[in-house]
Write a protein that holds these residues in place. Sequence first.
Motif, PDB file in Angstrom:
ATOM      1  N   ALA A   1      -3.475   1.483  -2.121  1.00 16.02           N
ATOM      2  CA  ALA A   1      -4.729   2.231  -2.197  1.00 16.02           C
ATOM      3  C   ALA A   1      -4.445   3.709  -1.951  1.00 16.02           C
ATOM      4  O   ALA A   1      -3.700   4.071  -1.035  1.00 16.02           O
ATOM      5  CB  ALA A   1      -5.715   1.706  -1.166  1.00 16.02           C
ATOM      6  N   GLU A   2      -5.053   4.556  -2.769  1.00 14.63           N
ATOM      7  CA  GLU A   2      -4.764   5.988  -2.696  1.00 14.63           C
ATOM      8  C   GLU A   2      -5.178   6.585  -1.357  1.00 14.63           C
ATOM      9  O   GLU A   2      -4.599   7.567  -0.895  1.00 14.63           O
ATOM     10  CB  GLU A   2      -5.486   6.706  -3.846  1.00 14.63           C
ATOM     11  CG  GLU A   2      -4.823   7.994  -4.284  1.00 14.63           C
ATOM     12  CD  GLU A   2      -5.359   8.461  -5.623  1.00 14.63           C
ATOM     13  OE1 GLU A   2      -4.552   8.841  -6.487  1.00 14.63           O
ATOM     14  OE2 GLU A   2      -6.601   8.419  -5.814  1.00 14.63           O
ATOM     15  N   ASP A   3      -6.194   5.976  -0.727  1.00 17.61           N
ATOM     16  CA  ASP A   3      -6.684   6.519   0.540  1.00 17.61           C
ATOM     17  C   ASP A   3      -6.055   5.839   1.751  1.00 17.61           C
ATOM     18  O   ASP A   3      -6.548   5.975   2.879  1.00 17.61           O
ATOM     19  CB  ASP A   3      -8.210   6.401   0.616  1.00 17.61           C
ATOM     20  CG  ASP A   3      -8.701   4.957   0.497  1.00 17.61           C
ATOM     21  OD1 ASP A   3      -7.858   4.044   0.310  1.00 17.61           O
ATOM     22  OD2 ASP A   3      -9.927   4.735   0.574  1.00 17.61           O
ATOM     23  N   HIS A   4      -4.955   5.091   1.556  1.00 15.41           N
ATOM     24  CA  HIS A   4      -4.308   4.437   2.700  1.00 15.41           C
ATOM     25  C   HIS A   4      -3.749   5.492   3.651  1.00 15.41           C
ATOM     26  O   HIS A   4      -3.083   6.438   3.217  1.00 15.41           O
ATOM     27  CB  HIS A   4      -3.169   3.522   2.216  1.00 15.41           C
ATOM     28  CG  HIS A   4      -2.609   2.665   3.300  1.00 15.41           C
ATOM     29  ND1 HIS A   4      -1.709   3.130   4.243  1.00 15.41           N
ATOM     30  CD2 HIS A   4      -2.827   1.366   3.615  1.00 15.41           C
ATOM     31  CE1 HIS A   4      -1.389   2.157   5.066  1.00 15.41           C
ATOM     32  NE2 HIS A   4      -2.056   1.076   4.708  1.00 15.41           N
ATOM     33  N   PRO A   5      -4.024   5.371   4.979  1.00 12.35           N
ATOM     34  CA  PRO A   5      -3.544   6.375   5.934  1.00 12.35           C
ATOM     35  C   PRO A   5      -2.025   6.539   5.869  1.00 12.35           C
ATOM     36  O   PRO A   5      -1.285   5.570   5.928  1.00 12.35           O
ATOM     37  CB  PRO A   5      -3.965   5.786   7.291  1.00 12.35           C
ATOM     38  CG  PRO A   5      -5.095   4.860   6.975  1.00 12.35           C
ATOM     39  CD  PRO A   5      -4.801   4.305   5.613  1.00 12.35           C
ATOM     40  N   GLY A   6      -1.599   7.783   5.709  1.00 11.56           N
ATOM     41  CA  GLY A   6      -0.165   8.052   5.666  1.00 11.56           C
ATOM     42  C   GLY A   6       0.436   7.936   4.286  1.00 11.56           C
ATOM     43  O   GLY A   6       1.563   8.395   4.062  1.00 11.56           O
ATOM     44  N   GLY A   7      -0.282   7.308   3.363  1.00 11.40           N
ATOM     45  CA  GLY A   7       0.182   7.204   1.995  1.00 11.40           C
ATOM     46  C   GLY A   7       1.399   6.316   1.810  1.00 11.40           C
ATOM     47  O   GLY A   7       1.784   5.556   2.702  1.00 11.40           O
ATOM     48  N   PRO A   8       2.044   6.414   0.651  1.00  9.50           N
ATOM     49  CA  PRO A   8       3.176   5.542   0.319  1.00  9.50           C
ATOM     50  C   PRO A   8       4.326   5.629   1.308  1.00  9.50           C
ATOM     51  O   PRO A   8       4.944   4.624   1.639  1.00  9.50           O
ATOM     52  CB  PRO A   8       3.597   6.036  -1.067  1.00  9.50           C
ATOM     53  CG  PRO A   8       2.401   6.719  -1.622  1.00  9.50           C
ATOM     54  CD  PRO A   8       1.689   7.313  -0.465  1.00  9.50           C
ATOM     55  N   ALA A   9       4.633   6.831   1.772  1.00 11.40           N
ATOM     56  CA  ALA A   9       5.764   6.994   2.682  1.00 11.40           C
ATOM     57  C   ALA A   9       5.565   6.196   3.960  1.00 11.40           C
ATOM     58  O   ALA A   9       6.506   5.554   4.468  1.00 11.40           O
ATOM     59  CB  ALA A   9       5.973   8.478   2.999  1.00 11.40           C
ATOM     60  N   ALA A  10       4.333   6.205   4.485  1.00  9.48           N
ATOM     61  CA  ALA A  10       4.055   5.481   5.733  1.00  9.48           C
ATOM     62  C   ALA A  10       4.187   3.976   5.524  1.00  9.48           C
ATOM     63  O   ALA A  10       4.739   3.259   6.372  1.00  9.48           O
ATOM     64  CB  ALA A  10       2.659   5.832   6.228  1.00  9.48           C
TER      65      ALA A  10
ATOM     66  N   LEU B   1       6.278  -5.316   2.640  1.00  7.87           N
ATOM     67  CA  LEU B   1       5.349  -4.346   2.057  1.00  7.87           C
ATOM     68  C   LEU B   1       3.912  -4.859   2.095  1.00  7.87           C
ATOM     69  O   LEU B   1       2.976  -4.113   2.398  1.00  7.87           O
ATOM     70  CB  LEU B   1       5.767  -4.035   0.616  1.00  7.87           C
ATOM     71  CG  LEU B   1       6.926  -3.048   0.470  1.00  7.87           C
ATOM     72  CD1 LEU B   1       7.556  -3.167  -0.918  1.00  7.87           C
ATOM     73  CD2 LEU B   1       6.447  -1.616   0.720  1.00  7.87           C
ATOM     74  N   LEU B   2       3.734  -6.122   1.804  1.00  6.86           N
ATOM     75  CA  LEU B   2       2.389  -6.700   1.862  1.00  6.86           C
ATOM     76  C   LEU B   2       1.874  -6.699   3.296  1.00  6.86           C
ATOM     77  O   LEU B   2       0.701  -6.408   3.551  1.00  6.86           O
ATOM     78  CB  LEU B   2       2.407  -8.120   1.298  1.00  6.86           C
ATOM     79  CG  LEU B   2       2.681  -8.229  -0.208  1.00  6.86           C
ATOM     80  CD1 LEU B   2       2.897  -9.677  -0.614  1.00  6.86           C
ATOM     81  CD2 LEU B   2       1.536  -7.617  -1.018  1.00  6.86           C
ATOM     82  N   GLU B   3       2.742  -7.028   4.234  1.00  5.65           N
ATOM     83  CA  GLU B   3       2.356  -7.019   5.645  1.00  5.65           C
ATOM     84  C   GLU B   3       2.008  -5.614   6.108  1.00  5.65           C
ATOM     85  O   GLU B   3       1.136  -5.423   6.958  1.00  5.65           O
ATOM     86  CB  GLU B   3       3.503  -7.585   6.495  1.00  5.65           C
ATOM     87  CG  GLU B   3       3.134  -7.811   7.953  1.00  5.65           C
ATOM     88  CD  GLU B   3       4.249  -8.465   8.741  1.00  5.65           C
ATOM     89  OE1 GLU B   3       4.235  -8.354   9.979  1.00  5.65           O
ATOM     90  OE2 GLU B   3       5.140  -9.080   8.119  1.00  5.65           O
ATOM     91  N   ALA B   4       2.671  -4.611   5.529  1.00 14.79           N
ATOM     92  CA  ALA B   4       2.439  -3.222   5.921  1.00 14.79           C
ATOM     93  C   ALA B   4       1.200  -2.621   5.272  1.00 14.79           C
ATOM     94  O   ALA B   4       0.819  -1.495   5.615  1.00 14.79           O
ATOM     95  CB  ALA B   4       3.665  -2.381   5.578  1.00 14.79           C
ATOM     96  N   GLY B   5       0.586  -3.315   4.320  1.00 18.11           N
ATOM     97  CA  GLY B   5      -0.661  -2.831   3.753  1.00 18.11           C
ATOM     98  C   GLY B   5      -0.685  -2.625   2.256  1.00 18.11           C
ATOM     99  O   GLY B   5      -1.700  -2.180   1.712  1.00 18.11           O
ATOM    100  N   ALA B   6       0.400  -2.945   1.547  1.00 18.87           N
ATOM    101  CA  ALA B   6       0.385  -2.854   0.089  1.00 18.87           C
ATOM    102  C   ALA B   6      -0.594  -3.876  -0.483  1.00 18.87           C
ATOM    103  O   ALA B   6      -0.767  -4.970   0.073  1.00 18.87           O
ATOM    104  CB  ALA B   6       1.774  -3.090  -0.474  1.00 18.87           C
ATOM    105  N   LEU B   7      -1.228  -3.518  -1.595  1.00 18.01           N
ATOM    106  CA  LEU B   7      -2.183  -4.427  -2.225  1.00 18.01           C
ATOM    107  C   LEU B   7      -1.489  -5.503  -3.051  1.00 18.01           C
ATOM    108  O   LEU B   7      -1.967  -6.633  -3.133  1.00 18.01           O
ATOM    109  CB  LEU B   7      -3.131  -3.631  -3.127  1.00 18.01           C
ATOM    110  CG  LEU B   7      -3.986  -2.573  -2.418  1.00 18.01           C
ATOM    111  CD1 LEU B   7      -4.779  -1.764  -3.437  1.00 18.01           C
ATOM    112  CD2 LEU B   7      -4.918  -3.226  -1.405  1.00 18.01           C
ATOM    113  N   SER B   8      -0.375  -5.165  -3.677  1.00 16.57           N
ATOM    114  CA  SER B   8       0.379  -6.144  -4.460  1.00 16.57           C
ATOM    115  C   SER B   8       1.802  -5.641  -4.628  1.00 16.57           C
ATOM    116  O   SER B   8       2.060  -4.433  -4.563  1.00 16.57           O
ATOM    117  CB  SER B   8      -0.255  -6.391  -5.835  1.00 16.57           C
ATOM    118  OG  SER B   8      -0.131  -5.244  -6.654  1.00 16.57           O
ATOM    119  N   VAL B   9       2.718  -6.591  -4.855  1.00 12.92           N
ATOM    120  CA  VAL B   9       4.118  -6.267  -5.111  1.00 12.92           C
ATOM    121  C   VAL B   9       4.591  -7.157  -6.252  1.00 12.92           C
ATOM    122  O   VAL B   9       4.470  -8.381  -6.183  1.00 12.92           O
ATOM    123  CB  VAL B   9       5.013  -6.501  -3.877  1.00 12.92           C
ATOM    124  CG1 VAL B   9       6.463  -6.141  -4.205  1.00 12.92           C
ATOM    125  CG2 VAL B   9       4.521  -5.696  -2.687  1.00 12.92           C
TER     126      VAL B   9
END
Length: 309
Positions: free
Chosen positions: A70-79, A22-30
């Motif tokens: 981040a709320e503006d991450h392309p594709g959002g949570p699903a992506a 998840l971190l590698e995919a762009g999450a800010l924290s887990v």
Amino acid sequence: MGYTSLVLELEADGAEQLSDALLEAGALSVSVEDPLAGTPSEVPLYDEPDWKEAGRPSRWARSRLQVLIAEDHPGGPAAILQEAARIAGLADVPDYQVEHVADEDWVRKTQAQFAPIAISPRLWIVPSWHQPPDPRAINIALDPGVAFGTGSHATTKLCLRWLESRIRGGETVLDYGCGSGILAIAAARLGAGRVVGVDIETGALAAARDNAARNGVIAEFLDAGEQLAMESDIVVANILANPLKMLAPALARHTRAGGSIALAGVLTPQAEDVIAAYAPWFDMTPGEQEDGWICLTGIRRYVGVPRSK
């Protein structure tokens, strides 16, 4: 910037794989949590070898992941979740819930988690953004930071209360594994004559020096690799059980005959092993306990002619 929280539960193996992905995919924290936290079925975990060797659990059977995006991450949570599942090699994308995270003053919210801590009626740990609850008490100014020791952990409280009970004024005190310097600073404020803190981390030593200056106390903070030629009236070491066992000969050398020692960072089931490691030099006693941790205390025995300070 707005934030979204992604919440999902997984079996232990899947949770470990997916967290990094998840971190590698762009999450800010887990954050990984016990889904049963706050219930009678909550499972405590300690990252201690003796804990694991005794057959106690080192991870939860199922884990809850709290993922900040981040709320503006392309594709959002699903992506992000789909990409993380691909990276982790999961066959299916796990079920999840999405929660909006309201904009807040995060600095103030974080500070609100750290209130003044009453160690005893006359000893308090007070973050810089709070007024001392009792101006007549010994108030140690300390903010959370990179070094261990803010006064909130049971082991730190046990050591602070022990120091308060032992220091009468003018003693030489060694704080081995000083972290933030909280024990050394408390010793100086309680009236010790000379205080020395030792640590292996340069960041901890820098934090300890800053904290000592903030509290207006004189204390020396040394790297553990430096030469340390001193015998102390009082030695305190709040580390972990295995390092404490290895340090027994060194801490014995730094404690004068008749001097006192306190050892913390020891889980109650580990007490006998640590006491045995110090038995050649000290008369050890199990001391106060809190939240599964125990403070071991001892007196350095006289062997032959007592050494001079």
